[in-house]
Design a protein around this motif. Structure first.
Motif, mmCIF file in Angstrom:
data_model
loop_
_atom_site.group_PDB
_atom_site.id
_atom_site.type_symbol
_atom_site.label_atom_id
_atom_site.label_comp_id
_atom_site.label_asym_id
_atom_site.label_seq_id
_atom_site.Cartn_x
_atom_site.Cartn_y
_atom_site.Cartn_z
ATOM 1 N N ASN A 1 21.193 -2.850 -2.891
ATOM 2 C CA ASN A 1 22.341 -2.996 -1.748
ATOM 3 C C ASN A 1 22.876 -1.710 -1.501
ATOM 4 O OD1 ASN A 1 21.831 -6.000 -1.564
ATOM 5 N ND2 ASN A 1 23.395 -6.097 -3.243
ATOM 6 N N TRP A 2 22.777 -1.128 -0.186
ATOM 7 C CA TRP A 2 23.289 0.029 0.343
ATOM 8 C C TRP A 2 24.797 -0.033 0.627
ATOM 9 C CZ3 TRP A 2 20.713 4.984 0.005
ATOM 10 C CH2 TRP A 2 21.468 5.955 0.622
ATOM 11 N N PHE A 3 25.703 0.649 0.171
ATOM 12 C CA PHE A 3 26.996 0.639 0.307
ATOM 13 C C PHE A 3 27.440 1.329 1.897
ATOM 14 C CE2 PHE A 3 31.542 1.976 -0.376
ATOM 15 C CZ PHE A 3 32.056 0.707 -0.830
ATOM 16 N N GLU A 4 27.609 0.362 2.790
ATOM 17 C CA GLU A 4 27.776 0.787 3.891
ATOM 18 C C GLU A 4 29.056 0.957 4.599
ATOM 19 O OE1 GLU A 4 25.423 2.135 7.537
ATOM 20 O OE2 GLU A 4 24.708 1.363 5.556
ATOM 21 N N ILE B 1 20.960 -3.632 -8.157
ATOM 22 C CA ILE B 1 21.938 -2.509 -7.894
ATOM 23 C C ILE B 1 22.559 -2.957 -6.773
ATOM 24 C CG2 ILE B 1 22.198 -0.023 -7.319
ATOM 25 C CD1 ILE B 1 20.513 -0.894 -10.101
ATOM 26 N N PRO B 2 23.746 -3.575 -6.931
ATOM 27 C CA PRO B 2 24.692 -4.381 -6.062
ATOM 28 C C PRO B 2 25.317 -3.244 -5.087
ATOM 29 C CG PRO B 2 25.601 -4.693 -8.340
ATOM 30 C CD PRO B 2 24.382 -3.962 -8.457
ATOM 31 N N GLU B 3 25.659 -2.131 -5.695
ATOM 32 C CA GLU B 3 25.998 -1.059 -4.693
ATOM 33 C C GLU B 3 25.317 0.299 -5.195
ATOM 34 O OE1 GLU B 3 30.229 -0.410 -5.215
ATOM 35 O OE2 GLU B 3 30.563 -2.384 -5.882
ATOM 36 N N THR B 4 24.955 0.982 -4.112
ATOM 37 C CA THR B 4 24.308 2.231 -4.287
ATOM 38 C C THR B 4 24.339 3.149 -2.816
ATOM 39 O OG1 THR B 4 22.586 3.549 -5.101
ATOM 40 C CG2 THR B 4 22.040 1.904 -3.706
ATOM 41 N N ALA B 5 24.694 4.468 -2.886
ATOM 42 C CA ALA B 5 24.739 5.177 -1.917
ATOM 43 C C ALA B 5 24.688 6.746 -2.320
ATOM 44 C CB ALA B 5 25.663 4.889 -0.916
ATOM 45 N N ILE C 1 11.499 -6.633 -3.671
ATOM 46 C CA ILE C 1 12.824 -6.287 -4.115
ATOM 47 C C ILE C 1 13.396 -6.730 -2.746
ATOM 48 C CG2 ILE C 1 14.627 -4.673 -4.600
ATOM 49 C CD1 ILE C 1 12.188 -2.877 -6.128
ATOM 50 N N TYR C 2 14.618 -7.625 -2.923
ATOM 51 C CA TYR C 2 15.520 -7.698 -1.900
ATOM 52 C C TYR C 2 16.119 -6.197 -1.504
ATOM 53 C CZ TYR C 2 15.731 -12.739 -2.809
ATOM 54 O OH TYR C 2 15.285 -14.249 -2.795
ATOM 55 N N LEU C 3 16.273 -6.213 0.097
ATOM 56 C CA LEU C 3 17.192 -5.183 0.256
ATOM 57 C C LEU C 3 18.252 -5.626 0.922
ATOM 58 C CD1 LEU C 3 15.098 -2.303 1.637
ATOM 59 C CD2 LEU C 3 16.025 -2.418 -0.702
ATOM 60 N N GLY C 4 19.421 -5.346 0.691
ATOM 61 C CA GLY C 4 20.751 -5.505 1.389
ATOM 62 C C GLY C 4 21.831 -4.656 1.713
ATOM 63 N N ALA C 5 22.905 -4.864 1.978
ATOM 64 C CA ALA C 5 23.942 -3.988 2.157
ATOM 65 C C ALA C 5 25.459 -4.457 1.944
ATOM 66 C CB ALA C 5 24.169 -3.653 3.570
ATOM 67 N N ASN C 6 26.554 -3.495 1.412
ATOM 68 C CA ASN C 6 27.664 -3.707 1.390
ATOM 69 C C ASN C 6 28.507 -3.559 2.716
ATOM 70 O OD1 ASN C 6 28.567 -3.869 -1.886
ATOM 71 N ND2 ASN C 6 26.743 -3.019 -1.329
ATOM 72 N N LEU C 7 28.786 -4.447 3.571
ATOM 73 C CA LEU C 7 29.368 -4.062 4.707
ATOM 74 C C LEU C 7 30.702 -4.022 4.741
ATOM 75 C CD1 LEU C 7 27.517 -6.763 7.266
ATOM 76 C CD2 LEU C 7 27.022 -4.347 6.614
#
Length: 410
Positions: free
Chosen positions: A355-358, A312-316, A62-68
């Motif tokens: 993607n974690w919402f940073e 999951i384009p945004e999560t936290a 799974i790709y892991l990414g972030a909302n910066l």
């Protein structure tokens, strides 16, 4: 032996000098203002034949990414804090793009090109869905094709959370589907290195009554949202299906999915219930604050039956500083242990991106500030970094170019 991120950069030929305070300040200013690479610089780059959009789905893992928050942090700084180059970085922009919007997206593309990975571009039609025309769709697709030719793949998330009542494009199913299909057609025709993403909000709380853009009772939109035909839009109606644009238009499906707490009113610092993440995706959530088991199985219907990769384009997980309750690390760790579950790839085999919402931001739902970040507080960042899953796929696994002019001439 585990290689450092700097070692990987040297091996990949992307080592850069350390940034001093003045240079870092300039880099942050570039991220905020959208200053782009000059045309002269771009003209000397090798030409990239973009990898086809269907190859953007990871073969495994799974790709892991972030909302910066681009105004506060560069992609390179985030990657250094994480110890990895994220596979995905999210950028938000108004649509159609103004001059400043375009420069901001150009700057994000420059940073993704330097670090690797792909850009998840979220388009927000803040003046309404009728801004999507043949001309604006073609203009966007040609811009995307230019980004792809520089080796930056893009997934376009158009008018996200359209089932909510908080955005100007919300709760207008017919207009939404028409706009999405028009944009998708242009992207598929003119930017084959880019893909589309359809991404509603999690349906708990549907029909999201009271928002500024709630479908008016008796309107054609309300009639379309009344999926059970009982004459009213209620929690019993399907929160997703009226907005489905069709499998031919959608490359990825996604869902905004946060831990806000366990019951309304939100704003209390509460530890997520076990298995909440998977239960919400599959329509099985029966939380401490209520039973959402009447919701459709989003994963089964759209990832499974439609055969689409799921993001999951945004999560936290919500942490409100000063609000009491559980501490920041306990809350966030409980959530990331669910989304980083070693068994997640087996349980949800079509899940391909998280993607974690940073961000730290004020949230109207709680009337105060929420710190959603996982890589800002040093102690939380150390814990997050130490528990990254083995199935995580990073920037190096994202295909950029199928070939370049340099390779063709070799």
């Amino acid at each position: 032996m585990t290689r450092s991120r700097a070692d990987r950069r040297r091996q990949q030929g992307r080592e850069r000098p350390q940034l001093g305070p003045a240079v870092l300040a300039a880099a942050l200013l570039t991220a905020g203002t959208g200053c782009a690479v000059s045309d002269d610089a771009a003209s000397t780059e090798p030409t990239c034949t973009p990898a086809p959009a269907e190859t953007l789905v990871p073969a495994d893992g799974i790709y892991l990414g972030a909302n910066l928050d681009w105004g506060q942090q560069t992609l390179a700084a985030y990657a250094d804090a994480l110890g990895q180059d994220p596979a995905v970085v999210v950028s938000f922009t108004s649509f159609p793009l103004t001059g400043d919007d375009g420069r901001n997206v150009d700057a994000a593309v420059d940073q993704v090109r330097a670090e690797g990975g792909l850009l998840l571009l979220t388009l927000e039609p803040r003046d309404g869905l009728d801004v999507v025309t043949e001309d604006t769709a073609v203009e966007l697709a040609e811009r995307l094709d230019g980004y792809n030719a520089r080796g930056v793949p893009v997934i376009v998330r158009f008018a996200h959370e359209m089932n909510g009542s908080w955005y100007p494009w919300g709760q207008q199913p017919a207009a939404y589907v028409s706009a999405f299909r028009l944009l998708a057609s242009a992207i598929h025709t003119r930017a084959p290195g880019s893909a589309t993403m359809w991404a509603p909000n999690y349906g708990g709380g549907h029909p999201f009554a009271g928002g500024a853009h709630q479908a008016a009772a008796g309107s054609p939109d309300a009639a379309a949202l009344d999926s059970d035909g009982d004459g009213a839009v209620t929690a019993a109606d399907d929160p997703y299906a009226p907005y489905w644009p069709g499998a031919d238009a959608v490359d990825w499906v996604g869902m905004s999915l946060y831990h806000w707490g366990d019951s309304h009113p939100w704003g209390e610092n509460e530890v997520p219930e076990p298995d909440k993440f998977v239960a919400q995706l599959t329509g099985r959530y029966n939380g401490l604050g209520g039973d959402d088991r009447g919701l459709p199985d989003f994963y089964g219907r759209y990832a499974g039956e439609q055969g689409k990769p799921l993001a999951i384009p945004e999560t936290a997980a919500l942490y409100a500083p000063g609000a009491g309750g559980a501490d920041e690390l306990t809350i966030k760790r409980a959530w990331w242990r669910q989304i980083h579950d070693p068994e997640l790839s087996r349980r949800l085999p079509r899940l391909a991106m998280i993607n974690w919402f940073e961000w730290r931001k004020d949230e109207s739902e709680i009337g105060g500030s929420v710190d959603w970040t996982a890589a800002t507080n040093p102690s939380v960042a150390r814990a997050y970094r130490s528990e990254l899953p083995d199935w995580a796929r990073w920037a190096a696994s994202v295909p950029g170019c199928a070939s370049t002019s340099d390779e063709a001439g070799a």
